[in-house]
Motif scaffolding. Sequence first.
Motif, PDB file in Angstrom:
ATOM      1  N   LYS A 173       4.691   2.417  12.743  1.00 60.17           N
ATOM      2  CA  LYS A 173       4.339   1.605  13.904  1.00 60.17           C
ATOM      3  C   LYS A 173       5.277   0.425  14.066  1.00 60.17           C
ATOM      4  N   GLY A 174       5.772  -0.093  12.967  1.00 56.45           N
ATOM      5  CA  GLY A 174       6.703  -1.211  13.028  1.00 56.45           C
ATOM      6  C   GLY A 174       8.150  -0.782  13.223  1.00 56.45           C
ATOM      7  N   CYS A 175       8.388   0.532  13.280  1.00 56.04           N
ATOM      8  CA  CYS A 175       9.742   1.099  13.428  1.00 56.04           C
ATOM      9  C   CYS A 175      10.691   0.618  12.327  1.00 56.04           C
ATOM     10  N   PHE A 176      10.204   0.580  11.107  1.00 59.86           N
ATOM     11  CA  PHE A 176      11.027   0.220   9.960  1.00 59.86           C
ATOM     12  C   PHE A 176      11.659   1.503   9.413  1.00 59.86           C
ATOM     13  N   ASP A 177      12.730   1.941  10.052  1.00 63.56           N
ATOM     14  CA  ASP A 177      13.350   3.228   9.744  1.00 63.56           C
ATOM     15  C   ASP A 177      13.714   3.371   8.274  1.00 63.56           C
ATOM     16  N   GLU A 178      14.392   2.379   7.716  1.00 65.86           N
ATOM     17  CA  GLU A 178      14.823   2.456   6.315  1.00 65.86           C
ATOM     18  C   GLU A 178      13.627   2.613   5.383  1.00 65.86           C
ATOM     19  N   ALA A 179      12.569   1.864   5.658  1.00 61.92           N
ATOM     20  CA  ALA A 179      11.373   1.930   4.817  1.00 61.92           C
ATOM     21  C   ALA A 179      10.680   3.285   4.939  1.00 61.92           C
ATOM     22  N   VAL A 180      10.621   3.827   6.163  1.00 59.81           N
ATOM     23  CA  VAL A 180      10.014   5.153   6.364  1.00 59.81           C
ATOM     24  C   VAL A 180      10.804   6.203   5.584  1.00 59.81           C
ATOM     25  N   LEU A 181      12.124   6.168   5.712  1.00 56.30           N
ATOM     26  CA  LEU A 181      12.950   7.153   4.996  1.00 56.30           C
ATOM     27  C   LEU A 181      12.811   7.009   3.490  1.00 56.30           C
TER      28      LEU A 181
ATOM     29  N   TRP B  75      18.896  10.130  13.250  1.00 58.70           N
ATOM     30  CA  TRP B  75      19.221  11.546  13.042  1.00 58.70           C
ATOM     31  C   TRP B  75      20.471  11.677  12.164  1.00 58.70           C
ATOM     32  N   GLU B  76      21.496  10.897  12.473  1.00 61.75           N
ATOM     33  CA  GLU B  76      22.733  10.962  11.692  1.00 61.75           C
ATOM     34  C   GLU B  76      22.492  10.565  10.237  1.00 61.75           C
ATOM     35  N   ARG B  77      21.649   9.571  10.037  1.00 64.58           N
ATOM     36  CA  ARG B  77      21.366   9.127   8.670  1.00 64.58           C
ATOM     37  C   ARG B  77      20.658  10.220   7.867  1.00 64.58           C
TER      38      ARG B  77
ATOM     39  N   HIS C 123       0.829  -1.211   0.000  1.00 67.55           N
ATOM     40  CA  HIS C 123       0.000   0.000   0.000  1.00 67.55           C
ATOM     41  C   HIS C 123       0.858   1.253   0.000  1.00 67.55           C
ATOM     42  N   GLU C 124       1.963   1.256  -0.717  1.00 66.29           N
ATOM     43  CA  GLU C 124       2.888   2.391  -0.655  1.00 66.29           C
ATOM     44  C   GLU C 124       2.339   3.677  -1.250  1.00 66.29           C
ATOM     45  N   ASP C 125       1.224   3.615  -1.932  1.00 67.92           N
ATOM     46  CA  ASP C 125       0.638   4.840  -2.464  1.00 67.92           C
ATOM     47  C   ASP C 125      -0.377   5.441  -1.493  1.00 67.92           C
ATOM     48  N   HIS C 126      -0.511   4.866  -0.323  1.00 70.10           N
ATOM     49  CA  HIS C 126      -1.458   5.339   0.690  1.00 70.10           C
ATOM     50  C   HIS C 126      -0.711   5.829   1.924  1.00 70.10           C
ATOM     51  N   ASP C 127      -1.388   6.635   2.724  1.00 71.03           N
ATOM     52  CA  ASP C 127      -0.844   7.017   4.032  1.00 71.03           C
ATOM     53  C   ASP C 127      -0.727   5.790   4.932  1.00 71.03           C
ATOM     54  N   LEU C 128      -1.472   4.748   4.577  1.00 74.28           N
ATOM     55  CA  LEU C 128      -1.427   3.503   5.336  1.00 74.28           C
ATOM     56  C   LEU C 128      -0.011   2.949   5.397  1.00 74.28           C
ATOM     57  N   ALA C 129       0.743   3.070   4.325  1.00 73.32           N
ATOM     58  CA  ALA C 129       2.116   2.562   4.308  1.00 73.32           C
ATOM     59  C   ALA C 129       2.972   3.302   5.330  1.00 73.32           C
ATOM     60  N   LEU C 130       2.856   4.615   5.367  1.00 76.31           N
ATOM     61  CA  LEU C 130       3.645   5.395   6.319  1.00 76.31           C
ATOM     62  C   LEU C 130       3.289   5.018   7.752  1.00 76.31           C
TER      63      LEU C 130
END
Length: 115
Positions: A50-58, A83-85, A38-45
């Motif tokens: 919620k899952g703390c998937f930092d790389e995916a959020v960025l 923050w450093e990333r 669902h990457e085209d929805h706010d649902l993905a974000l």
Amino acid sequence: MRDIEDHIRFTECVYRIHGGRAEYLLQFYNFFAIAKHHEDHDLALLAYSKGCFDEAVLALTNKHVMLRQQAHYVLQRGSKDLWERVLGSNDCTDRKQFIDQVGSMSPTCFYGPTR
């Protein structure tokens, strides 16, 4: 393959039925699996956050130029590595825009709601 397509359609229907309130849907499904489809929805974000998937959020927030949402996520996570990333990005324009977004955030993002 048919089962995966049916599952994706089902999650989209549940998301719409509950008025876009993803919290209901996220109670029952894997955060990463939902977000991936669902990457085209706010649902993905929301699911990635919620899952703390930092790389995916960025990746998602950079792809869709969602700097305000990215700033909010980084503030909420409070991870030095994150923050450093973000601040170590090679793109000076995005870094400046990110810092501007952080500066414009409400103090509740930093300290939580006032009592």
